[in-house]
Design a protein around this motif. Structure first.
Motif, PDB file in Angstrom:
ATOM      1  N   LYS A 178     -13.835 -12.302 -13.538  1.00  0.00           N
ATOM      2  CA  LYS A 178     -13.357 -13.683 -13.613  1.00  0.00           C
ATOM      3  C   LYS A 178     -12.061 -13.847 -14.395  1.00  0.00           C
ATOM      4  CE  LYS A 178     -18.112 -15.428 -13.439  1.00  0.00           C
ATOM      5  NZ  LYS A 178     -19.160 -16.212 -14.142  1.00  0.00           N
ATOM      6  N   LYS A 179     -11.716 -12.889 -15.246  1.00  0.00           N
ATOM      7  CA  LYS A 179     -10.578 -13.091 -16.147  1.00  0.00           C
ATOM      8  C   LYS A 179      -9.234 -13.100 -15.441  1.00  0.00           C
ATOM      9  CE  LYS A 179     -12.716 -11.520 -20.455  1.00  0.00           C
ATOM     10  NZ  LYS A 179     -12.626 -10.557 -21.585  1.00  0.00           N
ATOM     11  N   PRO A 180      -8.883 -12.063 -14.631  1.00  0.00           N
ATOM     12  CA  PRO A 180      -7.566 -12.113 -13.994  1.00  0.00           C
ATOM     13  C   PRO A 180      -7.599 -13.051 -12.787  1.00  0.00           C
ATOM     14  CG  PRO A 180      -8.706 -10.138 -13.303  1.00  0.00           C
ATOM     15  CD  PRO A 180      -9.596 -10.819 -14.319  1.00  0.00           C
ATOM     16  N   GLU A 181      -6.423 -13.530 -12.419  1.00  0.00           N
ATOM     17  CA  GLU A 181      -6.316 -14.313 -11.195  1.00  0.00           C
ATOM     18  C   GLU A 181      -6.561 -13.405  -9.993  1.00  0.00           C
ATOM     19  OE1 GLU A 181      -3.048 -17.092  -8.803  1.00  0.00           O
ATOM     20  OE2 GLU A 181      -2.499 -15.968 -10.610  1.00  0.00           O
ATOM     21  N   ILE A 182      -7.346 -13.888  -9.030  1.00  0.00           N
ATOM     22  CA  ILE A 182      -7.626 -13.126  -7.817  1.00  0.00           C
ATOM     23  C   ILE A 182      -6.946 -13.830  -6.651  1.00  0.00           C
ATOM     24  CG2 ILE A 182      -9.384 -12.208  -6.262  1.00  0.00           C
ATOM     25  CD1 ILE A 182     -11.351 -12.262  -8.603  1.00  0.00           C
ATOM     26  N   VAL A 183      -6.016 -13.141  -6.010  1.00  0.00           N
ATOM     27  CA  VAL A 183      -5.221 -13.728  -4.934  1.00  0.00           C
ATOM     28  C   VAL A 183      -5.590 -13.064  -3.615  1.00  0.00           C
ATOM     29  CG1 VAL A 183      -2.894 -14.157  -4.061  1.00  0.00           C
ATOM     30  CG2 VAL A 183      -3.340 -14.180  -6.536  1.00  0.00           C
ATOM     31  N   VAL A 184      -5.936 -13.874  -2.614  1.00  0.00           N
ATOM     32  CA  VAL A 184      -6.187 -13.345  -1.274  1.00  0.00           C
ATOM     33  C   VAL A 184      -4.858 -13.250  -0.547  1.00  0.00           C
ATOM     34  CG1 VAL A 184      -7.357 -13.686   0.923  1.00  0.00           C
ATOM     35  CG2 VAL A 184      -8.484 -14.367  -1.206  1.00  0.00           C
ATOM     36  N   THR A 185      -4.503 -12.039  -0.156  1.00  0.00           N
ATOM     37  CA  THR A 185      -3.237 -11.822   0.539  1.00  0.00           C
ATOM     38  C   THR A 185      -3.533 -11.102   1.857  1.00  0.00           C
ATOM     39  OG1 THR A 185      -1.081 -10.751   0.378  1.00  0.00           O
ATOM     40  CG2 THR A 185      -2.845  -9.779  -0.934  1.00  0.00           C
ATOM     41  N   ALA A 186      -2.849 -10.043   2.160  1.00  0.00           N
ATOM     42  CA  ALA A 186      -3.074  -9.297   3.397  1.00  0.00           C
ATOM     43  C   ALA A 186      -3.025  -7.811   3.103  1.00  0.00           C
ATOM     44  CB  ALA A 186      -2.012  -9.661   4.435  1.00  0.00           C
ATOM     45  N   ASP A 187      -3.479  -7.019   4.051  1.00  0.00           N
ATOM     46  CA  ASP A 187      -3.359  -5.574   3.912  1.00  0.00           C
ATOM     47  C   ASP A 187      -1.887  -5.207   3.891  1.00  0.00           C
ATOM     48  OD1 ASP A 187      -3.357  -2.706   4.446  1.00  0.00           O
ATOM     49  OD2 ASP A 187      -5.464  -2.968   4.957  1.00  0.00           O
ATOM     50  N   ILE A 188      -1.506  -4.343   2.965  1.00  0.00           N
ATOM     51  CA  ILE A 188      -0.099  -3.984   2.788  1.00  0.00           C
ATOM     52  C   ILE A 188       0.496  -3.326   4.034  1.00  0.00           C
ATOM     53  CG2 ILE A 188      -0.719  -1.776   1.741  1.00  0.00           C
ATOM     54  CD1 ILE A 188       2.410  -3.943   1.051  1.00  0.00           C
ATOM     55  N   VAL A 189      -0.328  -2.754   4.900  1.00  0.00           N
ATOM     56  CA  VAL A 189       0.243  -2.104   6.086  1.00  0.00           C
ATOM     57  C   VAL A 189       0.915  -3.107   7.023  1.00  0.00           C
ATOM     58  CG1 VAL A 189      -1.306  -0.118   6.068  1.00  0.00           C
ATOM     59  CG2 VAL A 189      -1.979  -2.169   7.288  1.00  0.00           C
ATOM     60  N   PHE A 190       0.598  -4.400   6.886  1.00  0.00           N
ATOM     61  CA  PHE A 190       1.299  -5.404   7.680  1.00  0.00           C
ATOM     62  C   PHE A 190       2.755  -5.547   7.241  1.00  0.00           C
ATOM     63  CE2 PHE A 190      -3.099  -6.807   8.479  1.00  0.00           C
ATOM     64  CZ  PHE A 190      -3.064  -6.875   9.861  1.00  0.00           C
ATOM     65  N   ALA A 191       3.079  -4.996   6.081  1.00  0.00           N
ATOM     66  CA  ALA A 191       4.468  -4.995   5.602  1.00  0.00           C
ATOM     67  C   ALA A 191       5.092  -3.612   5.766  1.00  0.00           C
ATOM     68  CB  ALA A 191       4.521  -5.441   4.146  1.00  0.00           C
ATOM     69  N   PHE A 192       4.525  -2.793   6.631  1.00  0.00           N
ATOM     70  CA  PHE A 192       5.044  -1.448   6.870  1.00  0.00           C
ATOM     71  C   PHE A 192       6.451  -1.538   7.447  1.00  0.00           C
ATOM     72  CE2 PHE A 192       5.528   2.612   9.012  1.00  0.00           C
ATOM     73  CZ  PHE A 192       4.919   3.496   8.141  1.00  0.00           C
ATOM     74  N   HIS A 193       7.383  -0.795   6.882  1.00  0.00           N
ATOM     75  CA  HIS A 193       8.761  -0.813   7.349  1.00  0.00           C
ATOM     76  C   HIS A 193       8.895   0.024   8.615  1.00  0.00           C
ATOM     77  CE1 HIS A 193      10.767  -2.007   3.262  1.00  0.00           C
ATOM     78  NE2 HIS A 193       9.741  -2.768   3.574  1.00  0.00           N
ATOM     79  N   HIS A 194       9.428  -0.580   9.638  1.00  0.00           N
ATOM     80  CA  HIS A 194       9.606   0.118  10.909  1.00  0.00           C
ATOM     81  C   HIS A 194      10.593   1.273  10.757  1.00  0.00           C
ATOM     82  CE1 HIS A 194      10.129   0.875  15.185  1.00  0.00           C
ATOM     83  NE2 HIS A 194      11.437   0.803  15.004  1.00  0.00           N
ATOM     84  N   LYS A 195      10.213   2.397  11.329  1.00  0.00           N
ATOM     85  CA  LYS A 195      11.092   3.567  11.324  1.00  0.00           C
ATOM     86  C   LYS A 195      11.076   4.185  12.724  1.00  0.00           C
ATOM     87  CE  LYS A 195      10.198   4.669   6.457  1.00  0.00           C
ATOM     88  NZ  LYS A 195       9.230   3.568   6.231  1.00  0.00           N
ATOM     89  N   THR A 196      12.198   4.713  13.132  1.00  0.00           N
ATOM     90  CA  THR A 196      12.273   5.378  14.423  1.00  0.00           C
ATOM     91  C   THR A 196      11.545   6.713  14.358  1.00  0.00           C
ATOM     92  OG1 THR A 196      14.401   4.341  14.902  1.00  0.00           O
ATOM     93  CG2 THR A 196      13.809   6.303  16.184  1.00  0.00           C
ATOM     94  N   ASP A 197      10.634   6.913  15.296  1.00  0.00           N
ATOM     95  CA  ASP A 197       9.862   8.161  15.335  1.00  0.00           C
ATOM     96  C   ASP A 197       9.625   8.525  16.790  1.00  0.00           C
ATOM     97  OD1 ASP A 197       8.163  10.275  15.115  1.00  0.00           O
ATOM     98  OD2 ASP A 197       6.698   9.291  13.833  1.00  0.00           O
TER      99      ASP A 197
END
Length: 208
Positions: free
Chosen positions: A160-179
């Protein structure tokens, strides 16, 4: 800024390695020249792949190096992924839940701030696991989770002590790279739109 990242890294799991890459890329985008150290099962490979410092994550060796990294860091990022669960065996100091929370405890002893980052929490079913979550979860300075259920579970467990923030899975911010690797291996032309799905047995669920 000096940052230590703790997670399921260096085991060759494609999903977790994508999480790590996304964290590192976004840190470098948002911060000016961050110094990043990753606790990894394969520190040499992790350092080479991502251009970071890396320390062996297990307790069999390099414990002084882990403490030194935490003592000199401004922030411990614990995550992302489903680290905090006790589906796998959770004994006194063994299993994923005690391991990751002990890293958190060491960071706090070193005076370093702690962030639970983009995590999916649970299941946490054992009495020992619930106690660990309540005690050490409340030591975090900030918690972000990838779904509402994880937030509710943490609150139910007494975090309960720290703030708990619902966000998203970090992979949705994956930087596109040519492969071109998959294009070459599948003899594709390069203009197809593809979705790849990898299925695996999940505990006792095998009906799919």
């Amino acid at each position: 800024m000096k940052i230590v990242i703790s997670g399921f890294y260096g085991f060759g799991n494609t999903g977790d390695e994508a999480i790590l890459e996304a964290i590192i890329d976004n840190l470098r985008t948002e911060l000016s020249n961050p110094t990043i150290t990753v606790f990894s099962f394969s520190p040499e490979q992790t350092a080479k792949t991502h251009g970071v410092k890396s320390v062996y994550r297990g307790w069999r060796r390099d414990n002084k190096e882990k403490i030194h990294a935490l003592r000199n860091a401004d922030l411990l990022v614990s995550g992302g992924g489903g680290l905090l669960q006790d589906v796998y065996p959770t004994r006194f100091l063994f299993g994923p839940l005690p391991y990751y929370l002990l890293i958190v405890f060491l960071a706090k002893l070193c005076g370093t701030k702690v962030m639970f980052f983009s995590q999916g929490i649970g299941p946490v079913n054992t009495k020992w696991g619930k106690l660990l979550m309540r005690v050490f979860g409340n030591m975090a300075n900030l918690i972000t989770v990838r779904d509402e259920y994880s937030k509710q579970l943490l609150q139910h467990l007494g975090v309960k002590k720290p703030e708990i923030v619902v966000t998203a899975d970090i992979v949705f911010a994956f930087h596109h790279k040519t492969d071109d690797a998959c294009i070459n291996s599948l003899l594709l032309q390069g203009n197809e739109q593809l979705i790849a799905v990898s299925v695996r047995p999940w505990f006792h669920h095998r009906d799919y």
